[in-house]
Design a protein around this motif. Structure first.
Motif, short mmCIF file in Angstrom:
data_model
loop_
_atom_site.label_atom_id
_atom_site.label_comp_id
_atom_site.label_asym_id
_atom_site.label_seq_id
_atom_site.Cartn_x
_atom_site.Cartn_y
_atom_site.Cartn_z
N ALA A 106 0.63 -1.69 -0.30
CA ALA A 106 0.09 0.11 0.67
C ALA A 106 0.49 1.56 0.10
O ALA A 106 0.79 2.12 -0.23
CB ALA A 106 -1.01 -0.06 0.78
N LEU A 107 2.45 1.43 0.83
CA LEU A 107 2.99 2.54 1.14
C LEU A 107 3.82 2.44 -0.25
O LEU A 107 3.61 3.84 -0.84
CB LEU A 107 3.76 2.12 2.37
CG LEU A 107 3.45 2.24 3.32
CD1 LEU A 107 4.38 1.50 4.82
CD2 LEU A 107 2.75 3.73 3.57
N PHE A 108 3.99 1.73 -1.35
CA PHE A 108 4.52 1.73 -2.18
C PHE A 108 3.94 2.58 -3.48
O PHE A 108 4.35 3.60 -4.42
CB PHE A 108 5.47 0.11 -2.78
CG PHE A 108 5.72 -0.06 -4.53
CD1 PHE A 108 6.78 0.81 -4.81
CD2 PHE A 108 4.77 0.26 -5.18
CE1 PHE A 108 7.18 0.81 -5.87
CE2 PHE A 108 5.08 -0.26 -6.52
CZ PHE A 108 6.59 0.24 -7.08
N HIS A 109 2.24 2.18 -3.26
CA HIS A 109 1.77 2.34 -4.50
C HIS A 109 1.04 4.38 -4.05
O HIS A 109 0.81 4.40 -5.16
CB HIS A 109 0.39 1.72 -4.51
CG HIS A 109 -0.05 0.61 -5.05
ND1 HIS A 109 0.18 0.48 -6.47
CD2 HIS A 109 0.18 -1.31 -4.41
CE1 HIS A 109 0.15 -1.17 -6.62
NE2 HIS A 109 0.69 -1.57 -5.87
N MET A 110 1.62 4.39 -2.52
CA MET A 110 1.58 6.40 -2.13
C MET A 110 2.42 6.31 -2.43
O MET A 110 2.99 7.61 -2.46
CB MET A 110 0.50 5.65 -1.12
CG MET A 110 -0.50 5.13 -1.09
SD MET A 110 -1.01 4.70 0.59
CE MET A 110 -1.54 6.73 1.06
N GLU A 111 3.79 6.09 -2.99
CA GLU A 111 5.13 6.38 -3.35
C GLU A 111 5.41 6.69 -1.93
O GLU A 111 6.41 7.79 -2.10
CB GLU A 111 4.78 7.60 -4.16
CG GLU A 111 4.18 7.36 -6.03
CD GLU A 111 4.19 8.22 -6.71
OE1 GLU A 111 4.67 9.22 -6.64
OE2 GLU A 111 3.87 7.56 -8.25
N MET A 112 4.97 6.11 -1.24
CA MET A 112 5.88 5.72 0.11
C MET A 112 7.52 5.78 0.22
O MET A 112 6.80 3.56 1.24
CB MET A 112 4.87 6.54 1.17
CG MET A 112 4.03 7.33 0.93
SD MET A 112 2.60 7.24 2.50
CE MET A 112 3.59 7.69 4.05
N TYR A 113 7.68 5.96 -0.33
CA TYR A 113 9.23 3.90 -0.53
C TYR A 113 9.81 4.89 0.73
O TYR A 113 10.08 3.10 1.16
CB TYR A 113 9.93 4.85 -1.48
CG TYR A 113 9.32 4.77 -3.10
CD1 TYR A 113 8.28 3.90 -3.65
CD2 TYR A 113 9.43 6.02 -4.43
CE1 TYR A 113 7.73 4.08 -4.83
CE2 TYR A 113 9.16 5.86 -5.22
CZ TYR A 113 7.89 4.98 -5.37
OH TYR A 113 7.39 5.65 -6.15
N GLY A 114 10.41 5.44 1.46
CA GLY A 114 11.36 5.03 2.91
C GLY A 114 10.69 4.25 3.70
O GLY A 114 10.92 2.91 4.06
N PRO A 115 9.30 4.21 3.93
CA PRO A 115 8.41 3.98 4.93
C PRO A 115 7.71 2.24 4.36
O PRO A 115 8.02 1.12 4.98
CB PRO A 115 6.52 4.79 4.90
CG PRO A 115 7.39 5.78 5.04
CD PRO A 115 8.60 5.71 3.96
N ALA A 116 7.95 2.16 3.00
CA ALA A 116 7.49 0.90 2.91
C ALA A 116 9.32 -0.11 2.65
O ALA A 116 8.62 -1.44 2.73
CB ALA A 116 7.25 1.11 0.61
N ILE A 117 9.56 0.36 2.30
CA ILE A 117 10.88 -0.68 2.56
C ILE A 117 10.77 -1.06 4.00
O ILE A 117 11.41 -2.34 4.02
CB ILE A 117 12.59 0.70 2.26
CG1 ILE A 117 12.93 0.20 0.75
CG2 ILE A 117 13.42 0.84 2.84
CD1 ILE A 117 13.84 1.70 0.24
#
Length: 186
Positions: free
Chosen positions: A109-120
């Motif tokens: 979900a975070l990746f789709h929101m382009e929140m790459y740091g939290p996704a990692i």
């Protein structure tokens, strides 16, 4: 003094119940490990079936409520409602912090929101709980590629190959990254 034997009996019965319930979970984990070993064999023919079985097992939290949060989060991601997915999946990770699939799905979900740091960060948490989670590894490789960290993405894809050499698109992805690296070296 008659209370003592009844308390001991209650504690004993609770232990028996817990141990009885724990055995299937341990057996299921051992079964998943065996399936992962078979999946890692490049000669395995029924890898698609194995992959589905592994993902199905990984999706079981042990709690109907947590499983429902995972299901709702996945549905919201599929429907493009990433903010709703994030709410469900954050509740899931808050209440089941040892459930790798919750962290992995929230990372999606975070990746789709382009929140790459939290996704990692969430993928890292998922992999710390389940080091052979090939979906999380692929997610990490995808994010690294989006961040133009081609060498690192390729390293992660090598790890995926060791766990799941049949992963759809893996070889094509590796070839594409290698060609990017070859172009950078010129």
């Amino acid at each position: 003094m008659r209370v003592y034997p009844s308390i001991c009996k209650a504690v004993f019965m609770a232990c028996v119940l817990v141990l009885g319930l724990a055995r299937p979970a341990v057996a299921e984990m051992a079964e998943v490990e065996l399936m992962l070993d078979r999946l890692a064999d490049p000669g395995t023919k029924d890898w698609e079936k194995l992959e589905r079985q592994i993902v199905r097992e990984w999706s079981k939290s042990g709690s109907a409520a947590m499983d429902m949060l995972l299901k709702r989060g996945r549905e919201a991601i599929r429907d493009g409602r990433h903010d709703i997915a994030l709410e469900h999946l954050t509740a899931l990770t808050d209440h089941a912090p040892d459930f790798a699939e919750g962290w992995y799905t929230r990372a999606s979900a975070l990746f789709h929101m382009e929140m790459y740091g939290p996704a990692i960060s969430d993928i890292g948490r998922a992999l710390s709980l389940n080091s052979r989670h090939f979906g999380a590894m692929m997610g990490m490789a995808t994010i690294l590629q989006h961040l133009d960290m081609v060498d690192e993405a390729l390293e992660v894809l090598e790890m995926v190959r060791a766990v799941h050499p049949h992963y759809p698109g893996l070889e094509h992805g590796m070839e594409a990254l290698e060609s990017l690296l070859d172009g950078q070296r010129l």
